[in-house]
Design a protein around this motif. Structure first.
Motif, PDB file in Angstrom:
ATOM      1  N   HIS A 193       4.704  -0.251   0.064  1.00 45.09           N
ATOM      2  CA  HIS A 193       5.386  -0.992   1.133  1.00 45.09           C
ATOM      3  C   HIS A 193       4.372  -1.864   1.864  1.00 45.09           C
ATOM      4  CE1 HIS A 193       3.642   2.552   3.041  1.00 45.09           C
ATOM      5  NE2 HIS A 193       3.655   1.871   4.182  1.00 45.09           N
ATOM      6  N   ASP A 235       1.080   5.089   1.862  1.00 48.12           N
ATOM      7  CA  ASP A 235       0.477   5.856   2.955  1.00 48.12           C
ATOM      8  C   ASP A 235      -0.023   7.193   2.418  1.00 48.12           C
ATOM      9  OD1 ASP A 235       1.206   3.816   4.638  1.00 48.12           O
ATOM     10  OD2 ASP A 235       2.855   4.902   5.601  1.00 48.12           O
ATOM     11  N   HIS A 252       0.856  -1.194   0.000  1.00 47.93           N
ATOM     12  CA  HIS A 252       0.000   0.000   0.000  1.00 47.93           C
ATOM     13  C   HIS A 252       0.884   1.233   0.000  1.00 47.93           C
ATOM     14  CE1 HIS A 252       1.105  -0.602   4.216  1.00 47.93           C
ATOM     15  NE2 HIS A 252       0.915   0.705   4.389  1.00 47.93           N
TER      16      HIS A 252
END
Ligand SMILES: O=C(O)CCC(=O)C(=O)O
Ligand SMILES: [Fe+2]
Length: 347
Positions: free
Chosen positions: A283, A188, A186
């Motif tokens: 990540h 952030d 994903h």
């Protein structure tokens, strides 16, 4: 209900924050988000200029200069351990008495939720977090949060005096629950521009839940040439790639459609291993197979983080008064930059 006919309608904090969060969490595509990040950095630099004018800029070590270059190029940099051995021992004994909470910060633990000592957790829990307020009372963590070289490195990378928006520590455990949340690749969206310090507080191997990052996915200006080279010959694939990049969470199979294994950095190392990462890039927290992992994290943002339901920082609580801490601090000699960066955590 708000009065849409009132002249103040849409001009108050709540609506401005709402618009900001809408743009951040899905309203803009990557190129635009990254551009807003640059503008936000410029704005914060201007807004803090006078108050920080007297601040003597610390000279960055050569290593930290190199770390900034690596962060720019790859999206991560493995750095010298932030904690000394003794610090880690003291953190271990500090947290030994603390409770952890689970199921409350966006990780669905099959509807389970609670707060207890780590040794009493029910089976099959994926993550358990210490409370930020608790760990900010630990002297070694206080020291890391006030590390001026680290704050200045983040400042140089972000292009603005940073705000520490989160100080966190959490366990990840082997679990048979379906992979979910941050266990999937994903990006952030905590801020338009940010950078995280990660430190392992347990030894981490391939089978104890290493953090992974897809090199070069953090910044549009880095990713664009790579995508152009790889998919530019086929405009359908090129379009598909950018649309896919906007999807918040991705499976490992999806990642391997677009990236090579050699582009995935898997961070392993003994306890104390420290790295900086721009988590705008893809990540994940790999699911541990054979043992738990304890991680520590400081999140540096350009804009102080907030969520739709309010301000964040030390959870929903306000920052900790330095003079009430149970150990002696250097509160008289804190530099203006450090004081600014740590203001959501300590006052
Ligand atoms: O636990 C991990 O390795 C991943 C953490 C993560 O996704 C984050 O801190 O943004
Ligand atoms: Fe993340």
């Amino acid at each position: 209900m708000s009065d849409i006919f009132d002249p103040s309608f849409l001009r108050k904090d709540k609506d401005l924050q709402g618009l900001f969060l809408t743009l951040l969490k899905g309203g803009l595509h990557k190129q635009a988000r990254d551009s807003v990040g640059m503008l936000a950095a410029h704005y914060v630099r201007q807004r803090t200029k006078d108050a920080l004018a007297s601040a003597k800029e610390p000279v960055l070590s050569d290593k930290n200069q190199q770390n900034i270059e690596l962060l720019r190029k790859q999206g991560f940099a493995v750095i010298d351990p932030i904690f000394e051995k003794q610090d880690i021992i003291s953190i271990e004994s500090f947290v030994a008495n603390l409770k952890v909470h689970f199921g409350s910060v966006g990780f669905d633990e099959s509807g389970r939720k609670g707060e207890m000592h780590v040794s009493e957790l029910p089976p099959n829990i994926r993550f358990a977090h210490y409370q930020s307020t608790d760990i900010c009372n630990c002297p070694a963590i206080y020291k890391a949060v006030h590390n001026e070289q680290l704050i200045s490195t983040a400042a140089k990378y972000l292009g603005a005096p940073p705000t520490i928006s989160s100080v966190a520590s959490w366990w990840s455990f082997p679990s048979t629950l379906p992979v979910g949340g941050m266990q999937m690749f994903h990006h952030d969206r905590g801020d338009f521009r940010s950078c995280n310090l990660f430190v392992y507080l347990t030894d981490v191997s391939e089978v104890t839940g290493p953090h992974s990052f897809v090199t070069g996915t953090h910044e549009f200006d880095v990713l664009y040439p790579l995508a152009m080279k790889r998919f530019g010959g086929n405009s359908d694939t090129f379009q598909k790639f950018w649309r896919w990049m906007e999807v918040h969470r991705k499976s490992d199979d999806d990642i391997s459609l677009f990236f090579k294994d050699s582009e995935i950095k898997i961070f392993t190392g003994p306890k104390g291993t420290s790295f900086l990462e721009d988590t705008r890039g893809l990540h994940k927290a790999t699911v541990p197979i054979s043992g738990p992992r304890l991680a520590f994290e400081i999140v540096f943002t350009v804009w102080p983080k907030f969520e739709f339901d309010g301000l964040v920082g030390l959870g929903k609580q306000s920052s900790l008064p330095r003079e009430h801490l149970e150990f002696k601090t250097d509160s008289q000699s804190i530099s203006p930059l450090v004081r600014y960066a740590t203001r959501l955590m300590y006052n």
